[in-house]
Design a protein around this motif. Structure first.
Motif, PDB file in Angstrom:
ATOM      1  N   ILE A  51       0.848  -1.209   0.000  1.00 61.93           N
ATOM      2  CA  ILE A  51       0.000   0.000   0.000  1.00 61.93           C
ATOM      3  C   ILE A  51       0.877   1.250   0.000  1.00 61.93           C
ATOM      4  O   ILE A  51       0.647   2.188  -0.759  1.00 61.93           O
ATOM      5  N   ARG A  52       1.922   1.233   0.844  1.00 64.33           N
ATOM      6  CA  ARG A  52       2.830   2.399   0.880  1.00 64.33           C
ATOM      7  C   ARG A  52       3.507   2.629  -0.467  1.00 64.33           C
ATOM      8  O   ARG A  52       3.792   3.761  -0.846  1.00 64.33           O
ATOM      9  N   SER A  53       3.765   1.556  -1.193  1.00 68.75           N
ATOM     10  CA  SER A  53       4.445   1.696  -2.505  1.00 68.75           C
ATOM     11  C   SER A  53       3.532   2.358  -3.538  1.00 68.75           C
ATOM     12  O   SER A  53       4.008   2.898  -4.536  1.00 68.75           O
ATOM     13  N   GLY A  54       2.219   2.264  -3.309  1.00 76.30           N
ATOM     14  CA  GLY A  54       1.266   2.838  -4.266  1.00 76.30           C
ATOM     15  C   GLY A  54       0.965   1.903  -5.427  1.00 76.30           C
ATOM     16  O   GLY A  54       0.045   2.157  -6.206  1.00 76.30           O
ATOM     17  N   MET A  55       1.737   0.824  -5.559  1.00 73.88           N
ATOM     18  CA  MET A  55       1.548  -0.105  -6.689  1.00 73.88           C
ATOM     19  C   MET A  55       0.699  -1.277  -6.221  1.00 73.88           C
ATOM     20  O   MET A  55       1.218  -2.366  -5.943  1.00 73.88           O
ATOM     21  N   ILE A  56      -0.611  -1.048  -6.132  1.00 68.91           N
ATOM     22  CA  ILE A  56      -1.444  -2.076  -5.498  1.00 68.91           C
ATOM     23  C   ILE A  56      -2.029  -3.085  -6.486  1.00 68.91           C
ATOM     24  O   ILE A  56      -2.422  -4.178  -6.104  1.00 68.91           O
ATOM     25  N   ALA A  57      -2.129  -2.721  -7.765  1.00 68.23           N
ATOM     26  CA  ALA A  57      -2.677  -3.672  -8.755  1.00 68.23           C
ATOM     27  C   ALA A  57      -1.597  -4.688  -9.127  1.00 68.23           C
ATOM     28  O   ALA A  57      -0.599  -4.839  -8.425  1.00 68.23           O
ATOM     29  N   SER A  58      -1.771  -5.390 -10.229  1.00 72.40           N
ATOM     30  CA  SER A  58      -0.807  -6.427 -10.605  1.00 72.40           C
ATOM     31  C   SER A  58       0.538  -5.812 -10.974  1.00 72.40           C
ATOM     32  O   SER A  58       0.600  -4.847 -11.735  1.00 72.40           O
ATOM     33  N   GLY A  59       1.631  -6.365 -10.443  1.00 71.81           N
ATOM     34  CA  GLY A  59       2.958  -5.809 -10.729  1.00 71.81           C
ATOM     35  C   GLY A  59       4.057  -6.716 -10.213  1.00 71.81           C
ATOM     36  O   GLY A  59       3.920  -7.940 -10.229  1.00 71.81           O
ATOM     37  N   ASP A  60       5.121  -6.088  -9.700  1.00 71.05           N
ATOM     38  CA  ASP A  60       6.327  -6.851  -9.306  1.00 71.05           C
ATOM     39  C   ASP A  60       6.056  -7.896  -8.232  1.00 71.05           C
ATOM     40  O   ASP A  60       6.669  -8.961  -8.214  1.00 71.05           O
ATOM     41  N   GLU A  61       5.156  -7.559  -7.316  1.00 69.55           N
ATOM     42  CA  GLU A  61       4.876  -8.495  -6.223  1.00 69.55           C
ATOM     43  C   GLU A  61       4.250  -9.782  -6.785  1.00 69.55           C
ATOM     44  O   GLU A  61       4.535 -10.886  -6.316  1.00 69.55           O
ATOM     45  N   VAL A  62       3.416  -9.626  -7.806  1.00 65.44           N
ATOM     46  CA  VAL A  62       2.797 -10.796  -8.457  1.00 65.44           C
ATOM     47  C   VAL A  62       3.881 -11.630  -9.152  1.00 65.44           C
ATOM     48  O   VAL A  62       3.916 -12.858  -9.025  1.00 65.44           O
ATOM     49  N   THR A  63       4.786 -10.952  -9.842  1.00 65.32           N
ATOM     50  CA  THR A  63       5.871 -11.669 -10.529  1.00 65.32           C
ATOM     51  C   THR A  63       6.712 -12.459  -9.520  1.00 65.32           C
ATOM     52  O   THR A  63       7.068 -13.620  -9.761  1.00 65.32           O
ATOM     53  N   ARG A  64       7.007 -11.833  -8.384  1.00 64.93           N
ATOM     54  CA  ARG A  64       7.797 -12.543  -7.347  1.00 64.93           C
ATOM     55  C   ARG A  64       7.025 -13.759  -6.836  1.00 64.93           C
ATOM     56  O   ARG A  64       7.589 -14.839  -6.659  1.00 64.93           O
TER      57      ARG A  64
END
Ligand code: PLP
Length: 301
Positions: free
Chosen positions: A21-34
């Motif tokens: 949430i703090r990163s602002g990137m809440i939709a699909s992105g790097d966390e999904v890839t990891r």
């Protein structure tokens, strides 16, 4: 009484979600890839594609392997509805095969009886956390030129002859709904080894997009969010410990349930059962009805 399902969360999940949430990137992105890479490393499957839930994993997966209107796909008579409804979502017909008396997984003999010239695939569901009779179903599929699809929604980490489910079918479909052995809130994942099928699934779950703003086919928005993936990465690290607890609970039940006429789970040879659910069957030899037995267990705490 131990609830059928309650997600086990700690500070780690809260911190992981907070960071996203703090990163602002809440939709699909790097966390999904990891998360996808980590599930691939955990399960040993070449490709893992995260989706918005287990039903969308099945739908996109079935479309990607070519299931189309008019096809028949054999599914077990005892499963969650999404195993069959995802077939209907492709315009194909789910055809029901009976289940084994001992494990409640799809019965290979019944599968053979249901095959017609229109049959394209068989979906084996690893029910309650136990692999279905993979060798027998795969043999039928090889003989009859059918696709074998694994519904792994209830069986994260379960093994058949030492190999994790998700490695056997043309695709394997997982669910991370909160009642499952690990969760991402809502979420799902498709496993496969074929590079082209993996690419096709990636397009289908992302509006048919081949490259930025180039949409080469009709697709869907079936993506997992970074928030869900952050929860999933923590849950995956805990999965083996949680599974061991489930197995220990199952051992306890199996040694303490001694009532006549209560059939306890039967573990298939060479299988690791991850006990998504510990399901018993009440037969007429039991002095209690199903509901009375459930009440008896509730009273015993
Ligand atoms: C066997 C089976 N298949 C498919 C699904 C669908 O998963 P989801 O609820 O994440 O869409 C579930 C779980 O709900 C399931 O138990």
């Amino acid at each position: 009484m131990i609830p059928v399902a309650r997600p086990v969360f700690g500070d780690e999940e809260i911190e992981a979600v907070t960071a996203v949430i703090r990163s602002g990137m809440i939709a699909s992105g790097d966390e999904v890839t990891r998360f996808e890479k980590e599930y691939a490393a955990y399960s040993g499957v070449r490709h893992c594609i995260a989706t918005s839930n287990g039903t969308t994993a099945l739908h996109a997966g079935l479309l990607a392997v070519g299931i189309k209107p008019g096809d028949e796909v054999i599914v077990p008579s005892f499963t969650f509805i999404a195993t069959a409804s995802s077939v209907s979502m492709c315009g194909a017909h789910p055809v029901v095969a009976d289940v084994e008396d001992s494990t409640y997984c799809i019965d290979p003999d019944s599968v053979v009886e249901q095959i017609t010239p229109k049959t394209k695939a068989v979906i084996g569901v690893h029910l309650f956390g136990q692999p279905c009779d993979i060798s027998a179903i795969q043999q039928i599929c090889d003989d009859k030129d059918l696709l074998f699809i694994e519904d792994c929604a209830q069986a994260h980490g379960a093994r058949y002859k030492g190999v994790q489910v998700g490695n056997f079918g043309t695709i394997g479909c997982f669910s991370f709904y909160p009642t499952k052995n690990m969760t991402t809130g809502e979420g799902g994942l498709v496993t496969c080894t074929d590079d082209e099928i993996a690419e096709k699934i990636r397009r289908l779950i992302n509006h048919g997009q081949q490259e930025k703003y180039l949409h080469t086919e009709i697709g869907y928005n079936y993506r997992l969010t970074n928030i869900g993936a952050a929860i999933g990465r923590v849950q995956l690290r805990k999965l083996d410990v949680m599974t061991k607890k489930r197995q220990a609970n199952a051992d306890f039940y199996s040694s303490h349930i001694t009532k006549k006429g209560v059939l306890k789970p039967v573990i298939r040879e060479s299988c690791t059962h991850v006990f998504h659910q510990y399901a018993v069957r009440i037969t007429p030899e039991c002095e209690m009805t199903r509901d009375q037995f459930a009440e008896y267990l509730r009273m015993k705490g």
